[in-house]
Design an enzyme around this catalytic site. Sequence first.
Site, PDB file in Angstrom:
ATOM      1  N   GLU A 196      80.605 -30.927 -29.630  1.00  7.33           N
ATOM      2  CA  GLU A 196      79.384 -30.939 -28.819  1.00  7.33           C
ATOM      3  C   GLU A 196      78.266 -30.072 -29.395  1.00  7.33           C
ATOM      4  OE1 GLU A 196      80.444 -30.025 -24.796  1.00  7.33           O
ATOM      5  OE2 GLU A 196      81.661 -31.828 -24.567  1.00  7.33           O
ATOM      6  N   GLU A 272      85.950 -37.478 -25.500  1.00  2.87           N
ATOM      7  CA  GLU A 272      86.281 -36.539 -24.427  1.00  2.87           C
ATOM      8  C   GLU A 272      85.674 -37.085 -23.141  1.00  2.87           C
ATOM      9  OE1 GLU A 272      85.834 -32.280 -25.097  1.00  2.87           O
ATOM     10  OE2 GLU A 272      85.197 -32.048 -23.010  1.00  2.87           O
TER      11      GLU A 272
END
Length: 680
Positions: A196, A272
């Site tokens: 991320e 995810e």
Amino acid sequence: MLRLLLPCAVLWLPPWSAAAWRPSGSYRLTDAVGLAREFDGIGALSGGGVSERACGGRGGSGWATSRLLVNYEEPYRSQILDYLFKPNFGAALHILKVEIGGDAQSTDGTEPSHMHYENDENYFRGYEWWLMKEAKKRNPNIKLIGLPWAFPGWIGKGENWPYDHPDVTAYYIVSWIIGAKRFHDLDIDYIGIWNERTFNSKYIKLLRYTLDKQELQRVRIVASDNLWEPISFVMLLDSELREVVDVIGAHYPGTWTVPSALLTKKKLWASEDFSTFNNEVGAGCWARILNQNYVNGHMTSTIAWNLVASYYEDLPFGRCGLMTAQEPWSGHYSVDPPIWITAHTTQFTQPGWHYLKVDGRLDGGGSYVALTDGKGNLTIIIETMTYHHSACIRPPLLPYSVSPQKATFYLNGSFSQVEALQMWYSKLEFKSANSTLFQSLGPKKVCEGMLTVNLGLDEVYTLTTLTTGHKSPFRDPPPSQPFPSTYKDDFNIRTPPFSEAPYFADQTGVFEYFVNTSDPGEHIFTLRQVVNQRPVTWVIDAKNTISVIGNYKWVNITLSCDVYIESNRGGAFVAGRVDKGGVYVGEAKGVFFWVFPDGTYRVTGDLNGDEVLMKGLSGVRAETWHRLTLILTGSNASGMLNGYPLWENVTITKPENGWAAIGTKSFEFTQFDNFQIQAS
């Protein structure tokens, strides 16, 4: 509940009247027109996770997500692992994704690196190696993925950034892959970039080059474990980058993709997803996205964060795992509804199967997917999750409606000769605790290639040619018990099975078992904080190292611990009523009893040390063992040094409760021994 086994009729009637059915849809399933995308499997993630808000709106703090699992005694530990990984038993996961420890906070605590320093390599730290081996033991075909959240400080060479020296970062990551094989016989199948965070095209290309140079061509690259863009857009402009990235992985895509990602012709994964409290609503979220990630977004794999909620529930994202195992001291665990929702897909498909070319949307709302192994087997998964019962933590879910409906499936092509399909059924209940989870309804007759099912609300169906489905749970585990109110650890273990002491939850820094060969006395075996340089962080981390332990509800506590400060620039503390951890650890409040090698002490109401409640002289020096004792009773706090009172009658109003903790002033070597708690 009424079941009708008529020759060519409706296969399933829930308890309400058939007159209630409104929409009716027909759906054709065939392989005669070719197959759609290859299915890559359903998985879950052990380690770091998301960093914004807690699952289901639950606040708190956290640490590495499978941390407590290793401390379970048998047979309960193996039972938990069976529910997660054993084929045709529970979740039967196809993929295990793990954090490559980076010595820094990664949502729910820190995981140790295999290279704390440039000249240091140790492939037995932490528990992810053990977890991968346990998964492989149960399912030799499970796919393994590694992804870093943070990096040890030497990677950045003084900067909080891993890309200034991409060759160093690539060497570090490839060393982890090589170590997995050399020391644990684990083949890593996929490797990520940086969770991320910004990707770097030069680094990704260099990583591919380094992998190939080490004859690791089989290891595929997933990027960027963030959003669909800008990685997919850049890949369209950069043919070399497009060549080296095998999978575009997006986090929390909300079941949708973007045109640029589709144009790359690459595999698309929800690398995810979920992160939702594992009750019935969490199960509804999981059921909906497992289907609709493909139906809406052409994603061929969905990976849940997290694998198992094996951390204190009051930490961030408490109980956001597929199941819950947060009490190794009692042996208690719970097999939560998302496990059985997972089974609807994983027990009846395998990576390498293909989706059929279908729209996947039911006329009355909800969705279905159909997959085949290309050898005549067919699996259909249907979900009718309603809006209010299937919201995930993120992104926001736009309103939609689902109605009870009749669905008729026409089996054509090589499926036209199918005579019966096994049916498995789940019904999520929200007004009672009577959910039906993964119930076998036996074979259902297919009449002249036609099968009709009456669908209710908040239901999941699997219809399959496979007869391998299985639900035979273990006996109930022991009852839930709070963390023991009396606890002690002298760390006297010559060959510990794991590098961390039981129940200690490192929030900043890394606390490992240590053999103190320079001390011939009682402190040969200790617990040592081993990170002496600030890591390349993933989130805002505390400037102090800290490891928490115990029961968040503790109010009154007597905590004693021996400390050994190894340098004159250091400092150590013991603490009680610590109220935060995980990504919020830098904001932690509590009662912190500090000693410093300049002979002073300090009592603060926060980890950062800004709220000074008491200070004075202690006589503490470096390279000498000292015993600290913190006593919290109601609103009164006092402290002892080496068995003698040092300070007393400090008034405490907040926090009212929290964990016990140990830690250091900054990133420095410090040892702890003979830890003891008496709490209430």
